[in-house]
Design a protein around this motif. Structure first.
Motif, PDB file in Angstrom:
ATOM      1  N   THR A   1      11.839 -13.315   0.046  1.00 29.24           N
ATOM      2  CA  THR A   1      12.351 -12.103   0.701  1.00 29.24           C
ATOM      3  C   THR A   1      11.730 -10.846   0.087  1.00 29.24           C
ATOM      4  O   THR A   1      11.303  -9.940   0.811  1.00 29.24           O
ATOM      5  CB  THR A   1      13.885 -12.046   0.565  1.00 29.24           C
ATOM      6  OG1 THR A   1      14.424 -13.221   1.174  1.00 29.24           O
ATOM      7  CG2 THR A   1      14.460 -10.816   1.239  1.00 29.24           C
ATOM      8  N   ALA A   2      11.661 -10.794  -1.235  1.00 30.86           N
ATOM      9  CA  ALA A   2      11.115  -9.604  -1.909  1.00 30.86           C
ATOM     10  C   ALA A   2       9.648  -9.402  -1.551  1.00 30.86           C
ATOM     11  O   ALA A   2       9.233  -8.275  -1.265  1.00 30.86           O
ATOM     12  CB  ALA A   2      11.271  -9.740  -3.419  1.00 30.86           C
ATOM     13  N   HIS A   3       8.857 -10.467  -1.552  1.00 29.89           N
ATOM     14  CA  HIS A   3       7.434 -10.334  -1.238  1.00 29.89           C
ATOM     15  C   HIS A   3       7.222  -9.980   0.235  1.00 29.89           C
ATOM     16  O   HIS A   3       6.303  -9.239   0.567  1.00 29.89           O
ATOM     17  CB  HIS A   3       6.669 -11.595  -1.623  1.00 29.89           C
ATOM     18  CG  HIS A   3       6.576 -11.782  -3.088  1.00 29.89           C
ATOM     19  ND1 HIS A   3       5.958 -10.874  -3.925  1.00 29.89           N
ATOM     20  CD2 HIS A   3       7.052 -12.758  -3.898  1.00 29.89           C
ATOM     21  CE1 HIS A   3       6.041 -11.290  -5.167  1.00 29.89           C
ATOM     22  NE2 HIS A   3       6.703 -12.424  -5.187  1.00 29.89           N
ATOM     23  N   ARG A   4       8.073 -10.498   1.108  1.00 30.30           N
ATOM     24  CA  ARG A   4       7.973 -10.137   2.517  1.00 30.30           C
ATOM     25  C   ARG A   4       8.217  -8.629   2.673  1.00 30.30           C
ATOM     26  O   ARG A   4       7.493  -7.943   3.391  1.00 30.30           O
ATOM     27  CB  ARG A   4       8.969 -10.938   3.351  1.00 30.30           C
ATOM     28  CG  ARG A   4       8.784 -10.733   4.844  1.00 30.30           C
ATOM     29  CD  ARG A   4       9.705 -11.566   5.730  1.00 30.30           C
ATOM     30  NE  ARG A   4      10.161 -12.819   5.181  1.00 30.30           N
ATOM     31  CZ  ARG A   4      11.416 -13.047   4.761  1.00 30.30           C
ATOM     32  NH1 ARG A   4      12.316 -12.094   4.805  1.00 30.30           N
ATOM     33  NH2 ARG A   4      11.764 -14.227   4.286  1.00 30.30           N
ATOM     34  N   LYS A   5       9.220  -8.108   1.962  1.00 27.13           N
ATOM     35  CA  LYS A   5       9.507  -6.665   2.022  1.00 27.13           C
ATOM     36  C   LYS A   5       8.346  -5.857   1.443  1.00 27.13           C
ATOM     37  O   LYS A   5       7.990  -4.807   1.981  1.00 27.13           O
ATOM     38  CB  LYS A   5      10.810  -6.356   1.293  1.00 27.13           C
ATOM     39  CG  LYS A   5      12.037  -6.828   2.040  1.00 27.13           C
ATOM     40  CD  LYS A   5      13.302  -6.521   1.265  1.00 27.13           C
ATOM     41  CE  LYS A   5      14.518  -7.029   2.007  1.00 27.13           C
ATOM     42  NZ  LYS A   5      15.756  -6.833   1.251  1.00 27.13           N
TER      43      LYS A   5
ATOM     44  N   ALA B   1       3.664  -2.338   2.315  1.00 22.41           N
ATOM     45  CA  ALA B   1       2.224  -2.082   2.199  1.00 22.41           C
ATOM     46  C   ALA B   1       1.595  -1.898   3.573  1.00 22.41           C
ATOM     47  O   ALA B   1       0.766  -1.008   3.775  1.00 22.41           O
ATOM     48  CB  ALA B   1       1.544  -3.234   1.454  1.00 22.41           C
ATOM     49  N   LEU B   2       1.988  -2.721   4.530  1.00 23.54           N
ATOM     50  CA  LEU B   2       1.449  -2.605   5.887  1.00 23.54           C
ATOM     51  C   LEU B   2       1.821  -1.258   6.499  1.00 23.54           C
ATOM     52  O   LEU B   2       0.980  -0.607   7.131  1.00 23.54           O
ATOM     53  CB  LEU B   2       1.973  -3.751   6.761  1.00 23.54           C
ATOM     54  CG  LEU B   2       1.477  -3.765   8.202  1.00 23.54           C
ATOM     55  CD1 LEU B   2      -0.048  -3.909   8.235  1.00 23.54           C
ATOM     56  CD2 LEU B   2       2.132  -4.902   8.965  1.00 23.54           C
ATOM     57  N   THR B   3       3.047  -0.836   6.286  1.00 26.34           N
ATOM     58  CA  THR B   3       3.486   0.466   6.805  1.00 26.34           C
ATOM     59  C   THR B   3       2.684   1.593   6.170  1.00 26.34           C
ATOM     60  O   THR B   3       2.238   2.519   6.863  1.00 26.34           O
ATOM     61  CB  THR B   3       4.988   0.668   6.529  1.00 26.34           C
ATOM     62  OG1 THR B   3       5.706  -0.391   7.148  1.00 26.34           O
ATOM     63  CG2 THR B   3       5.488   1.986   7.070  1.00 26.34           C
ATOM     64  N   ALA B   4       2.485   1.517   4.865  1.00 28.60           N
ATOM     65  CA  ALA B   4       1.720   2.565   4.172  1.00 28.60           C
ATOM     66  C   ALA B   4       0.285   2.599   4.667  1.00 28.60           C
ATOM     67  O   ALA B   4      -0.270   3.679   4.899  1.00 28.60           O
ATOM     68  CB  ALA B   4       1.754   2.329   2.663  1.00 28.60           C
ATOM     69  N   ILE B   5      -0.324   1.443   4.856  1.00 33.06           N
ATOM     70  CA  ILE B   5      -1.713   1.400   5.347  1.00 33.06           C
ATOM     71  C   ILE B   5      -1.791   1.927   6.769  1.00 33.06           C
ATOM     72  O   ILE B   5      -2.712   2.657   7.120  1.00 33.06           O
ATOM     73  CB  ILE B   5      -2.270  -0.036   5.240  1.00 33.06           C
ATOM     74  CG1 ILE B   5      -2.459  -0.388   3.762  1.00 33.06           C
ATOM     75  CG2 ILE B   5      -3.569  -0.188   6.010  1.00 33.06           C
ATOM     76  CD1 ILE B   5      -2.769  -1.841   3.514  1.00 33.06           C
ATOM     77  N   SER B   6      -0.817   1.574   7.597  1.00 30.11           N
ATOM     78  CA  SER B   6      -0.793   2.069   8.977  1.00 30.11           C
ATOM     79  C   SER B   6      -0.714   3.587   8.994  1.00 30.11           C
ATOM     80  O   SER B   6      -1.381   4.243   9.792  1.00 30.11           O
ATOM     81  CB  SER B   6       0.403   1.484   9.737  1.00 30.11           C
ATOM     82  OG  SER B   6       0.294   0.097   9.831  1.00 30.11           O
ATOM     83  N   LYS B   7       0.101   4.161   8.126  1.00 33.23           N
ATOM     84  CA  LYS B   7       0.233   5.615   8.070  1.00 33.23           C
ATOM     85  C   LYS B   7      -1.072   6.261   7.636  1.00 33.23           C
ATOM     86  O   LYS B   7      -1.436   7.319   8.116  1.00 33.23           O
ATOM     87  CB  LYS B   7       1.375   6.007   7.132  1.00 33.23           C
ATOM     88  CG  LYS B   7       2.743   5.667   7.700  1.00 33.23           C
ATOM     89  CD  LYS B   7       3.842   6.036   6.747  1.00 33.23           C
ATOM     90  CE  LYS B   7       5.193   5.659   7.338  1.00 33.23           C
ATOM     91  NZ  LYS B   7       6.272   5.891   6.412  1.00 33.23           N
ATOM     92  N   ILE B   8      -1.784   5.610   6.716  1.00 34.58           N
ATOM     93  CA  ILE B   8      -3.072   6.149   6.263  1.00 34.58           C
ATOM     94  C   ILE B   8      -4.073   6.150   7.412  1.00 34.58           C
ATOM     95  O   ILE B   8      -4.791   7.127   7.622  1.00 34.58           O
ATOM     96  CB  ILE B   8      -3.610   5.344   5.057  1.00 34.58           C
ATOM     97  CG1 ILE B   8      -2.725   5.610   3.835  1.00 34.58           C
ATOM     98  CG2 ILE B   8      -5.062   5.694   4.764  1.00 34.58           C
ATOM     99  CD1 ILE B   8      -3.011   4.698   2.662  1.00 34.58           C
ATOM    100  N   SER B   9      -4.105   5.060   8.190  1.00 36.63           N
ATOM    101  CA  SER B   9      -5.054   5.015   9.307  1.00 36.63           C
ATOM    102  C   SER B   9      -4.688   6.051  10.365  1.00 36.63           C
ATOM    103  O   SER B   9      -5.568   6.660  10.975  1.00 36.63           O
ATOM    104  CB  SER B   9      -5.125   3.613   9.919  1.00 36.63           C
ATOM    105  OG  SER B   9      -3.882   3.238  10.462  1.00 36.63           O
TER     106      SER B   9
END
Length: 157
Positions: free
Chosen positions: A127-131, A136-144
């Motif tokens: 659960t922790a790694h999924r979160k 990380a995916l959200t942060a990368i999406s915001k950067i793009s």
């Protein structure tokens, strides 16, 4: 790692005049970090990798072991305890059998606790790694998205 091995590695590093030691990766022989897929042993060197599937399988195995041990690990307790009680009056073996029953119960509880701990920890880790991955995916999406905004601004000039 033994202390003398640590000292030897520090000395070898100092001889190469490196500015730091790398403890979290393999040297690929060129001063760079080796990794999975490097060298002739593709996929056998480098960082530890684990999949959610393998973590789930370990957690399931621990849970199943817990269930079987909880059921099967105690099935002889009543008969053994009864025999120990009956034998105590006339034979020393009764006291010894009672001791064995008590030790067995303590060992079964220890293994049950370990299985529960493993299962719970793997579930928590999953659960922790999924979160973490989602964050990380959200942060990368915001950067793009931010990069795209800068590209649009540059094109309008």
């Amino acid at each position: 790692m033994a202390w003398d091995e640590w000292e030897r590695l520090k000395a070898e590093s100092a001889e190469r005049n490196t500015t730091h030691m790398r403890l979290n990766g393999l040297d690929d022989g060129n001063g760079g970090r080796g990794g999975a897929g490097t060298g002739s042993e593709s996929g056998t060197r480098g960082d530890l990798r684990v999949s959610q599937k393998s973590l789930a399988a370990l957690g399931d195995a621990a849970y199943q072991l817990f269930g079987h041990l909880e059921r099967d690990g105690k099935h002889a307790k009543a008969a053994s305890a009864s025999a120990a009680t009956g034998l105590k009056a006339d034979f020393d073996v009764g006291r010894a059998l009672s001791h064995v029953v008590d030790r067995w119960e303590a060992q079964v509880r220890t293994v049950l606790d370990a299985c529960a701990h493993i299962s719970n920890h793997l579930e928590y880790s999953n659960t922790a790694h999924r979160k973490d991955d989602e964050h990380a995916l959200t942060a990368i999406s915001k950067i793009s998205e931010l990069d795209a905004g800068f590209d649009d601004r540059d094109q309008r000039r």
